[in-house]
Motif scaffolding. Structure first.
Motif, PDB file in Angstrom:
ATOM      1  N   LYS A  32       4.374 -45.865 -29.612  1.00 26.11           N
ATOM      2  CA  LYS A  32       5.309 -45.369 -30.616  1.00 26.11           C
ATOM      3  C   LYS A  32       4.720 -45.663 -31.995  1.00 26.11           C
ATOM      4  O   LYS A  32       4.086 -46.711 -32.194  1.00 26.11           O
ATOM      5  N   THR A  33       4.950 -44.754 -32.954  1.00 20.67           N
ATOM      6  CA  THR A  33       4.487 -45.010 -34.310  1.00 20.67           C
ATOM      7  C   THR A  33       5.540 -44.583 -35.326  1.00 20.67           C
ATOM      8  O   THR A  33       6.228 -43.574 -35.127  1.00 20.67           O
ATOM      9  N   THR A  34       5.672 -45.361 -36.393  1.00 21.17           N
ATOM     10  CA  THR A  34       6.629 -45.048 -37.454  1.00 21.17           C
ATOM     11  C   THR A  34       6.004 -44.205 -38.554  1.00 21.17           C
ATOM     12  O   THR A  34       6.709 -43.560 -39.324  1.00 21.17           O
ATOM     13  N   GLU A  35       4.676 -44.208 -38.632  1.00 20.53           N
ATOM     14  CA  GLU A  35       3.948 -43.417 -39.627  1.00 20.53           C
ATOM     15  C   GLU A  35       2.854 -42.625 -38.907  1.00 20.53           C
ATOM     16  O   GLU A  35       2.574 -42.863 -37.735  1.00 20.53           O
ATOM     17  N   ASP A  36       2.216 -41.688 -39.621  1.00 22.60           N
ATOM     18  CA  ASP A  36       1.105 -40.952 -39.028  1.00 22.60           C
ATOM     19  C   ASP A  36       0.058 -41.942 -38.522  1.00 22.60           C
ATOM     20  O   ASP A  36      -0.272 -42.914 -39.208  1.00 22.60           O
ATOM     21  N   TYR A  37      -0.454 -41.697 -37.326  1.00 12.91           N
ATOM     22  CA  TYR A  37      -1.386 -42.640 -36.705  1.00 12.91           C
ATOM     23  C   TYR A  37      -2.437 -41.865 -35.937  1.00 12.91           C
ATOM     24  O   TYR A  37      -2.116 -40.966 -35.153  1.00 12.91           O
ATOM     25  N   THR A  38      -3.697 -42.214 -36.171  1.00 16.80           N
ATOM     26  CA  THR A  38      -4.792 -41.591 -35.436  1.00 16.80           C
ATOM     27  C   THR A  38      -5.112 -42.419 -34.204  1.00 16.80           C
ATOM     28  O   THR A  38      -5.474 -43.589 -34.303  1.00 16.80           O
ATOM     29  N   LEU A  39      -4.907 -41.811 -33.040  1.00 15.12           N
ATOM     30  CA  LEU A  39      -5.172 -42.483 -31.771  1.00 15.12           C
ATOM     31  C   LEU A  39      -6.588 -42.149 -31.335  1.00 15.12           C
ATOM     32  O   LEU A  39      -6.914 -40.989 -31.087  1.00 15.12           O
ATOM     33  N   GLU A  40      -7.409 -43.150 -31.239  1.00 19.94           N
ATOM     34  CA  GLU A  40      -8.791 -42.964 -30.817  1.00 19.94           C
ATOM     35  C   GLU A  40      -9.007 -43.726 -29.504  1.00 19.94           C
ATOM     36  O   GLU A  40      -8.782 -44.929 -29.433  1.00 19.94           O
ATOM     37  N   ILE A  41      -9.416 -42.991 -28.501  1.00 17.25           N
ATOM     38  CA  ILE A  41      -9.695 -43.614 -27.205  1.00 17.25           C
ATOM     39  C   ILE A  41     -11.184 -43.432 -26.922  1.00 17.25           C
ATOM     40  O   ILE A  41     -11.652 -42.336 -26.698  1.00 17.25           O
ATOM     41  N   ASN A  42     -11.902 -44.512 -26.965  1.00 17.17           N
ATOM     42  CA  ASN A  42     -13.334 -44.472 -26.703  1.00 17.17           C
ATOM     43  C   ASN A  42     -13.629 -45.546 -25.678  1.00 17.17           C
ATOM     44  O   ASN A  42     -13.800 -46.712 -26.016  1.00 17.17           O
ATOM     45  N   SER A  43     -13.593 -45.141 -24.402  1.00 19.41           N
ATOM     46  CA  SER A  43     -13.811 -46.064 -23.283  1.00 19.41           C
ATOM     47  C   SER A  43     -12.756 -47.168 -23.218  1.00 19.41           C
ATOM     48  O   SER A  43     -13.002 -48.243 -22.673  1.00 19.41           O
ATOM     49  N   GLN A  44     -11.565 -46.914 -23.793  1.00 17.42           N
ATOM     50  CA  GLN A  44     -10.464 -47.865 -23.681  1.00 17.42           C
ATOM     51  C   GLN A  44      -9.690 -47.676 -22.377  1.00 17.42           C
ATOM     52  O   GLN A  44      -8.969 -48.568 -21.938  1.00 17.42           O
ATOM     53  N   LEU A  45      -9.832 -46.483 -21.797  1.00 16.38           N
ATOM     54  CA  LEU A  45      -9.157 -46.146 -20.554  1.00 16.38           C
ATOM     55  C   LEU A  45     -10.172 -45.544 -19.604  1.00 16.38           C
ATOM     56  O   LEU A  45     -11.048 -44.802 -20.035  1.00 16.38           O
ATOM     57  N   GLU A  46     -10.041 -45.816 -18.319  1.00 16.72           N
ATOM     58  CA  GLU A  46     -10.999 -45.314 -17.338  1.00 16.72           C
ATOM     59  C   GLU A  46     -10.410 -44.150 -16.551  1.00 16.72           C
ATOM     60  O   GLU A  46      -9.357 -44.287 -15.926  1.00 16.72           O
ATOM     61  N   GLY A  47     -11.101 -43.015 -16.580  1.00 17.32           N
ATOM     62  CA  GLY A  47     -10.693 -41.878 -15.767  1.00 17.32           C
ATOM     63  C   GLY A  47     -10.061 -40.755 -16.563  1.00 17.32           C
ATOM     64  O   GLY A  47     -10.192 -40.678 -17.788  1.00 17.32           O
ATOM     65  N   GLU A  48      -9.351 -39.883 -15.857  1.00 14.70           N
ATOM     66  CA  GLU A  48      -8.682 -38.749 -16.489  1.00 14.70           C
ATOM     67  C   GLU A  48      -7.519 -39.240 -17.344  1.00 14.70           C
ATOM     68  O   GLU A  48      -6.874 -40.236 -17.022  1.00 14.70           O
ATOM     69  N   ILE A  49      -7.259 -38.524 -18.438  1.00 19.60           N
ATOM     70  CA  ILE A  49      -6.235 -38.948 -19.387  1.00 19.60           C
ATOM     71  C   ILE A  49      -5.201 -37.846 -19.568  1.00 19.60           C
ATOM     72  O   ILE A  49      -5.530 -36.719 -19.936  1.00 19.60           O
ATOM     73  N   GLY A  50      -3.942 -38.173 -19.312  1.00 19.82           N
ATOM     74  CA  GLY A  50      -2.830 -37.288 -19.610  1.00 19.82           C
ATOM     75  C   GLY A  50      -2.026 -37.868 -20.754  1.00 19.82           C
ATOM     76  O   GLY A  50      -1.952 -39.089 -20.941  1.00 19.82           O
TER      77      GLY A  50
END
Length: 292
Positions: free
Chosen positions: A181-199
């Motif tokens: 959840k974010t209260t302001e604009d937020y850039t979500l960057e996923i770089n090898s933080q999660l393993e596998g397919e991402i939904g």
């Protein structure tokens, strides 16, 4: 990440780095990692004449994950479990070789008043070697789930591993489910933080992805494993889910998941013949839909 165009289903499309759908399964993407079914409940109101009363029904070959944003549900199953789930906590039922359960509005909320109900009911397929394991039930309170902040964004790791953390929920495959959840604009960057397919499931607000703005109710699937970038607009609430896919195909029939169609046929006959374990104190029965 590559770009290509494809039409998935009504109101579903390809926007570049992501496929956009109405939750899963949809035609071009039957599963995301081990996640095979996501049902969005509500937001709705319950009260006299509209209480939640899902009678005894069966599952095999999967784990159910229930996560509420509003309201309460009492879960009872053939293992003897009687557990109330509230917003932020997790119910995790491993069906394995066969389990039955009910989902009902608590007696404390059947008082003539009107209450909200909003959440997600999710099926996670079991690995082939655990398809017929003994059933299990686990519950975690909100306080037991890893949580952290990054700038204006709040994270909760509901299940699995991600962002260098691990949920204590006892899962049976490599997966993740993360609430953000974010209260302001937020850039979500996923770089090898999660393993596998991402939904990515948009609960509230909107996100900017590949120059497209997408609102609540949509689901995106990243075309590239382990990495995706998007902007969450102020007041946005999303879930990330997925993991490493299984090598075998999965089949669904009613409430059952299996690697072999013959298993589904046997499950159906066993349900018709009432061979499944019973929920203590509850003689209700949901018949197999359609003609037997």
């Amino acid at each position: 990440m590559s770009n290509s165009d494809l039409i998935i289903e009504e109101r579903s499309r390809d926007i570049g780095d992501f496929m956009v759908g109405r939750l899963i399964p949809f035609r071009k993407k039957r599963m995301v990692g081990p996640f095979i079914f996501i049902d969005h409940m509500g937001p709705s109101k319950i009260g006299p004449g509209s209480y939640l009363d899902v009678d005894v029904h069966p599952h095999i070959g999967l784990s159910t994950l229930t996560f509420l944003l509003d309201g309460e549900i009492v879960h009872q199953d053939s293992l003897g479990t009687n557990k109330k789930i509230v917003p932020g906590s997790v119910n995790w039922m491993v069906a394995g070789k066969g389990v039955t359960h009910t989902e009902r509005t608590p007696e404390s909320m059947r008082d003539g008043q009107t209450y909200g109900l909003h959440g997600y009911q999710i099926w996670v397929a079991l690995p082939k070697e655990l398809e017929f394991m003994e059933p299990e039930f686990h519950h975690l309170d909100k306080s037991e789930l890893p949580s952290w902040t990054d700038g204006t964004a709040e994270f909760v790791l509901v299940a699995g591993k991600g962002f260098g953390k691990e949920s204590p929920l006892p899962v049976h495959s490599e997966l993740f489910m993360v609430e953000i959840k974010t209260t302001e604009d937020y850039t979500l960057e996923i770089n090898s933080q999660l393993e596998g397919e991402i939904g990515i499931c948009i609960v509230e607000g909107s996100i900017q992805a590949c120059e497209h703005s997408l609102d609540a109710g949509n689901m995106l699937v990243s075309k590239t494993d382990n990495a995706c970038n998007l902007t969450m607009k102020a007041g946005t609430h999303i879930f990330l889910f997925g993991g490493k896919p299984f090598p075998e195909e999965r089949y669904i029939s009613w409430n059952w998941v299996a690697t072999e169609k013959e298993t589904l046929a046997q499950a159906k006959q066993d349900w018709i013949d009432k061979k499944y374990p019973k929920v203590p104190g509850d003689d209700s029965y949901v018949p197999f839909p359609g003609k037997s």
